[in-house]
Design a protein around this motif. Structure first.
Motif, short mmCIF file in Angstrom:
data_model
loop_
_atom_site.label_atom_id
_atom_site.label_comp_id
_atom_site.label_asym_id
_atom_site.label_seq_id
_atom_site.Cartn_x
_atom_site.Cartn_y
_atom_site.Cartn_z
N HIS A 95 0.82 -1.22 0.00
CA HIS A 95 0.00 0.00 0.00
C HIS A 95 0.85 1.26 0.00
CE1 HIS A 95 0.50 -0.87 4.41
NE2 HIS A 95 0.87 0.40 4.39
N HIS A 97 0.68 5.26 1.63
CA HIS A 97 0.03 5.94 2.74
C HIS A 97 -0.67 7.16 2.16
CE1 HIS A 97 3.42 4.00 5.20
NE2 HIS A 97 2.38 3.20 5.14
N GLU A 109 7.12 5.16 8.17
CA GLU A 109 6.63 4.16 9.12
C GLU A 109 7.87 3.41 9.62
OE1 GLU A 109 3.74 1.69 7.20
OE2 GLU A 109 3.27 0.57 9.01
N TYR A 111 9.38 -0.31 11.25
CA TYR A 111 9.13 -1.73 11.50
C TYR A 111 10.21 -2.35 12.38
CZ TYR A 111 5.35 -2.35 8.17
OH TYR A 111 4.14 -2.29 7.55
N HIS A 149 4.94 0.35 0.17
CA HIS A 149 5.74 -0.80 0.63
C HIS A 149 4.97 -2.11 0.71
CE1 HIS A 149 4.25 -0.81 4.87
NE2 HIS A 149 3.88 0.40 4.52
FE LIG Z 1 2.32 1.17 5.72
#
Ligand SMILES: [Fe+2]
Length: 258
Positions: A95, A97, A109, A111, A149
């Motif tokens: 997706h 953002h 983001e 992770y 991503h």
């Molecule tokens: Fe995301």
């Protein structure tokens, strides 16, 4: 499978996130195989898997709820089951953002790999660039400024990742849906792993294979993402004010050459 390395008293067992009463999270959301078919290299592939991945959103100690809300951030956990769909490795559908505060760029983001090994694919189509970043358990990886991503599981083990993201920004799946996934498909061939360009992307896209830089954005690598947020929420301002961190959020500053 215990996930105490997350900094939370949680485990993943039989498709469920097991926790103590001190922990809160939203009801699980499952991404079914039939939903991801339209994002695969081979749309006719089949799978015994009903659910490809599970998303547990807004996981937190109840006592930390206000801190997350005040900072407009959310901590999520995603469980990606191992599988091959045709030749393609199990993955999230990918997706973008939704543009940040109506500006024309996407928010980043962060992770952390909690279990297994992850391959992150980031793509900035405007710049005709894409990145593949492999990360092991305990490593943190930041989605660069203005990238869409996908997370890929190249192994035969369950992959579990956590992320922190702005709670008021929605994911936008349209671009990936229209293009049947990311700019590259990651396939298993007899000779090893093969990267295939997605023919629906007409432009030439420069793909770079990189490693995550340790302590990018000065986030200590030894502490879990969750603990870091609770102890130093101010260090996560790059997620809600990315325009101030444009340089630090460039691939050059987040990744190193293999
Ligand atoms: Fe995301």
């Amino acid at each position: 499978m215990k996930l105490h390395n997350s900094g939370l008293p949680i485990s993943f067992l039989n498709g469920k996130l097991i926790s103590t009463k001190e922990i809160d999270f939203q009801p699980v959301q499952a991404r079914k195989f039939k939903e991801i078919k339209g994002y695969l290299q081979n749309k006719n592939s089949s799978s015994k898997l009903r659910n490809v991945y599970l998303m547990f959103r807004d996981v937190h100690f109840k006592k930390d709820g206000q801190k997350f809300r005040k900072n407009n951030l959310r901590y999520d956990i995603t469980v990606i089951f191992p599988a091959l769909f045709g030749k393609e490795f199990s993955k999230t559908i990918g997706h973008n953002h939704k543009p940040f505060r109506l500006k024309s760029f996407q928010a980043p983001e962060i992770y952390e790999v909690l279990s297994g090994e992850a391959l992150f694919l980031f793509q900035n189509i405007k710049k005709k660039e894409a990145y593949l970043i492999k990360a092991q358990k305990g490593e943190k990886v930041i989605v660069p400024f203005d990238c869409g991503h996908v997370t890929i599981n190249l192994t035969n083990k369950i992959l579990i990742v956590s992320n922190i993201f702005a709670s008021n920004i929605k994911s936008d799946y349209n671009f990936f849906k229209k293009h049947r996934g990311a700019a590259f498909y990651i396939l298993k061939e007899k000779t090893g792993i093969f990267i295939e360009k997605n023919p629906l992307y007409k432009e030439k896209i420069n793909l770079k294979i990189r490693n995550p830089k340790k302590e990018a954005l000065e986030l200590p690598s030894k502490k879990s993402l969750y603990e870091l947020f609770v102890k130093t929420p101010e260090k996560f301002a790059f997620l809600t004010q990315p325009e101030k961190f444009k340089k630090q959020l460039s691939p050059k500053n987040l990744f190193s050459a293999s």
